[in-house]
Design a protein around this motif. Structure first.
Motif, PDB file in Angstrom:
ATOM      1  N   LYS A  44       0.884  -1.171   0.000  1.00 41.86           N
ATOM      2  CA  LYS A  44       0.000   0.000   0.000  1.00 41.86           C
ATOM      3  C   LYS A  44       0.917   1.214   0.000  1.00 41.86           C
ATOM      4  O   LYS A  44       1.757   1.371   0.892  1.00 41.86           O
ATOM      5  CB  LYS A  44      -0.892   0.008   1.240  1.00 41.86           C
ATOM      6  CG  LYS A  44      -1.803   1.213   1.312  1.00 41.86           C
ATOM      7  CD  LYS A  44      -2.666   1.172   2.564  1.00 41.86           C
ATOM      8  CE  LYS A  44      -3.594   2.371   2.607  1.00 41.86           C
ATOM      9  NZ  LYS A  44      -4.427   2.348   3.826  1.00 41.86           N
ATOM     10  N   SER A  46       1.197   5.375  -0.122  1.00 44.73           N
ATOM     11  CA  SER A  46       0.599   6.703  -0.017  1.00 44.73           C
ATOM     12  C   SER A  46       1.539   7.664  -0.742  1.00 44.73           C
ATOM     13  O   SER A  46       2.755   7.588  -0.579  1.00 44.73           O
ATOM     14  CB  SER A  46       0.466   7.135   1.443  1.00 44.73           C
ATOM     15  OG  SER A  46      -0.417   6.271   2.118  1.00 44.73           O
ATOM     16  N   GLN A  53      -3.278  13.919  -1.454  1.00 49.32           N
ATOM     17  CA  GLN A  53      -2.799  12.584  -1.100  1.00 49.32           C
ATOM     18  C   GLN A  53      -3.625  11.520  -1.809  1.00 49.32           C
ATOM     19  O   GLN A  53      -4.851  11.641  -1.914  1.00 49.32           O
ATOM     20  CB  GLN A  53      -2.889  12.378   0.408  1.00 49.32           C
ATOM     21  CG  GLN A  53      -1.800  13.100   1.167  1.00 49.32           C
ATOM     22  CD  GLN A  53      -0.999  12.140   2.023  1.00 49.32           C
ATOM     23  OE1 GLN A  53      -1.509  11.158   2.516  1.00 49.32           O
ATOM     24  NE2 GLN A  53       0.267  12.445   2.194  1.00 49.32           N
ATOM     25  N   THR A  55      -3.690   6.991  -2.827  1.00 52.39           N
ATOM     26  CA  THR A  55      -3.240   5.652  -2.477  1.00 52.39           C
ATOM     27  C   THR A  55      -3.075   4.837  -3.753  1.00 52.39           C
ATOM     28  O   THR A  55      -3.900   4.916  -4.657  1.00 52.39           O
ATOM     29  CB  THR A  55      -4.268   4.956  -1.553  1.00 52.39           C
ATOM     30  OG1 THR A  55      -4.418   5.719  -0.360  1.00 52.39           O
ATOM     31  CG2 THR A  55      -3.819   3.548  -1.200  1.00 52.39           C
TER      32      THR A  55
END
Length: 83
Positions: A44, A46, A53, A55
């Motif tokens: 994962k 970021s 922001q 993902t």
């Protein structure tokens, strides 16, 4: 985390004009992927892009010499971007 995977994550996010904020190895259940096994890692990521922001998810292979090569037992490398 495998150094080759980290380099690949940074390369892909940079190509998308983003900056990596954090990278975490997660389980299949914590990810949007429906398939994975012991021949894969799932990350994962970021990242920031245009002051926002986002993902991304990366299913990598554990193939030693070529991280882009699918192993006979695992699932192929794949990205999911939530932009």
């Amino acid at each position: 985390m495998d150094a080759k995977h980290k380099e690949e994550i940074h390369r892909i996010i940079t190509e998308r004009e983003g900056v990596v904020v954090s990278i975490h190895k997660v389980s299949l259940e914590e990810s949007p992927f429906t398939e994975s096994n012991n021949s894969n890692y799932i990350y994962k990521i970021s990242y920031e892009k245009n002051s926002r922001q986002y993902t991304a998810w990366y299913r990598s292979t554990k193939t030693v010499n070529d991280i882009h090569s699918a192993s006979r037992k695992g699932y192929p490398e794949q990205w999911i971007f939530e932009e």
